[in-house]
Design an enzyme around this catalytic site. Sequence first.
Site, short mmCIF file in Angstrom:
data_model
loop_
_atom_site.label_atom_id
_atom_site.label_comp_id
_atom_site.label_asym_id
_atom_site.label_seq_id
_atom_site.Cartn_x
_atom_site.Cartn_y
_atom_site.Cartn_z
N TYR A 210 3.69 -15.57 3.90
CA TYR A 210 3.35 -14.07 4.00
C TYR A 210 2.51 -13.79 5.00
O TYR A 210 2.81 -12.79 5.79
CB TYR A 210 2.80 -13.89 2.61
CG TYR A 210 2.22 -12.39 2.44
CD1 TYR A 210 2.76 -11.20 2.61
CD2 TYR A 210 0.76 -12.24 2.61
CE1 TYR A 210 2.51 -10.03 2.47
CE2 TYR A 210 0.14 -11.06 2.90
CZ TYR A 210 1.01 -9.95 2.65
OH TYR A 210 0.48 -8.85 2.80
N TYR B 246 3.01 3.12 0.84
CA TYR B 246 1.96 2.84 -0.42
C TYR B 246 1.99 4.09 -1.33
O TYR B 246 3.11 4.74 -1.61
CB TYR B 246 0.75 2.43 0.11
CG TYR B 246 0.78 1.11 1.31
CD1 TYR B 246 1.51 -0.03 1.04
CD2 TYR B 246 0.39 1.50 2.54
CE1 TYR B 246 1.74 -0.74 2.02
CE2 TYR B 246 0.55 0.71 3.51
CZ TYR B 246 1.01 -0.38 3.29
OH TYR B 246 1.10 -1.34 4.22
N SER C 95 2.18 -4.97 7.20
CA SER C 95 3.08 -4.96 6.14
C SER C 95 4.72 -4.45 6.35
O SER C 95 5.41 -4.54 5.38
CB SER C 95 2.70 -3.91 5.27
OG SER C 95 1.60 -4.24 4.30
N VAL D 272 -0.83 -2.04 8.46
CA VAL D 272 -2.19 -1.90 8.68
C VAL D 272 -2.66 -1.96 10.11
O VAL D 272 -3.62 -1.95 10.76
CB VAL D 272 -3.48 -2.55 7.72
CG1 VAL D 272 -3.42 -1.99 6.45
CG2 VAL D 272 -3.17 -4.17 7.74
N LYS E 158 7.19 -6.96 5.31
CA LYS E 158 7.69 -7.06 3.97
C LYS E 158 9.11 -6.51 3.97
O LYS E 158 10.01 -7.04 3.14
CB LYS E 158 6.90 -5.96 3.03
CG LYS E 158 5.41 -6.64 2.75
CD LYS E 158 4.47 -5.85 2.27
CE LYS E 158 3.25 -6.41 1.80
NZ LYS E 158 2.01 -5.69 1.98
#
Length: 305
Positions: free
Chosen positions: A185, A237, A61, A255, A64
């Site tokens: 992605y 998150y 992530s 992760v 991102k």
Amino acid sequence: MQKILENALEIGRKYIPEGECASYIPELAKADKNHLGVCIRTRGMETFSAGDTKERFTIQSISKVITLMVALQHCGFDKVFEKMNMEPSGDAFNSLVKLDLTSDKPFNPMINAGAITTAGYLVPDVSFEDMLNYARRLCLDKDIVMDEKVFRSEMDHCARNRAIAYLLQSKGILESDVEKSLELYTRMCSLSVTAESLAGLGLVLSNGGRHPETGERLIDKYAVQVAKTIMLTCGMYDGSGEFAVRVGIPSKSGVGGGILAVVEKRMGIGIYGPALNEKGNSIGGSHVLEYLSKELNLHMFAAEQ
Ligand SMILES: NC(=O)CC[C@H](N)C(=O)O
């Protein structure tokens, strides 16, 4: 500094037994959960490392942040946030409940729904090769490649992300080809980095998007400003609020066990620790950062000593 890093690792290691490696992407479950490393790269071009900082793992992530900055540079702020919000979600990173029931826009670009939307803004104009080059330049690491095994493993187990992507299409949010957006992605999530590469990325972001040595602009400065703000509010998150209070450094986790942390105008910090807490953040890494924030007075609202 070296002693402080060693102490931080000692504290972080105590929490490793309470965490687990991610297993919903089977290839990630193979990581050694006892790995822990921290690297700091400063604006004065010093590098301090302790623990497993040369170990390669997938960025997940944290990509991102890169995708968001390139999209902002490529399409502009108004387009990127036309169909996406910039609010913390309070839900798990791969949740689709609120997206379906109460919101017609992904909460923010740091959760999966937002990042797949962001990838869609780049398809088909910006290729994965272009994105790989951005990643190498921004992380000051020319050796970054895509980990083919992790990519295949995630593509074979991405029913939930595929569901999110098609839900986005059904709501008219994702206008580009769904499968191509999902693939871009997932490829970005599969880039193999080290704690040192993440410290490099943090250093570039702490420097407003310029190369720390040459001064060359690597990415638009406004894109960097937006990315750092969203990291602070949404980067960990549904653990972002507590992390902001305890650590006070804009950060982004993945992760794969990585954490990217940006200490404004001072340094980048990169962490690797694949044992995760229940929110999907590196458990040892979060404690390492909390300790460093206190020891080095890095909290963004800390009083001057
Ligand atoms: N939190 C993460 O790092 C999630 C990234 C992972 N590739 C996913 O889509 O589920």
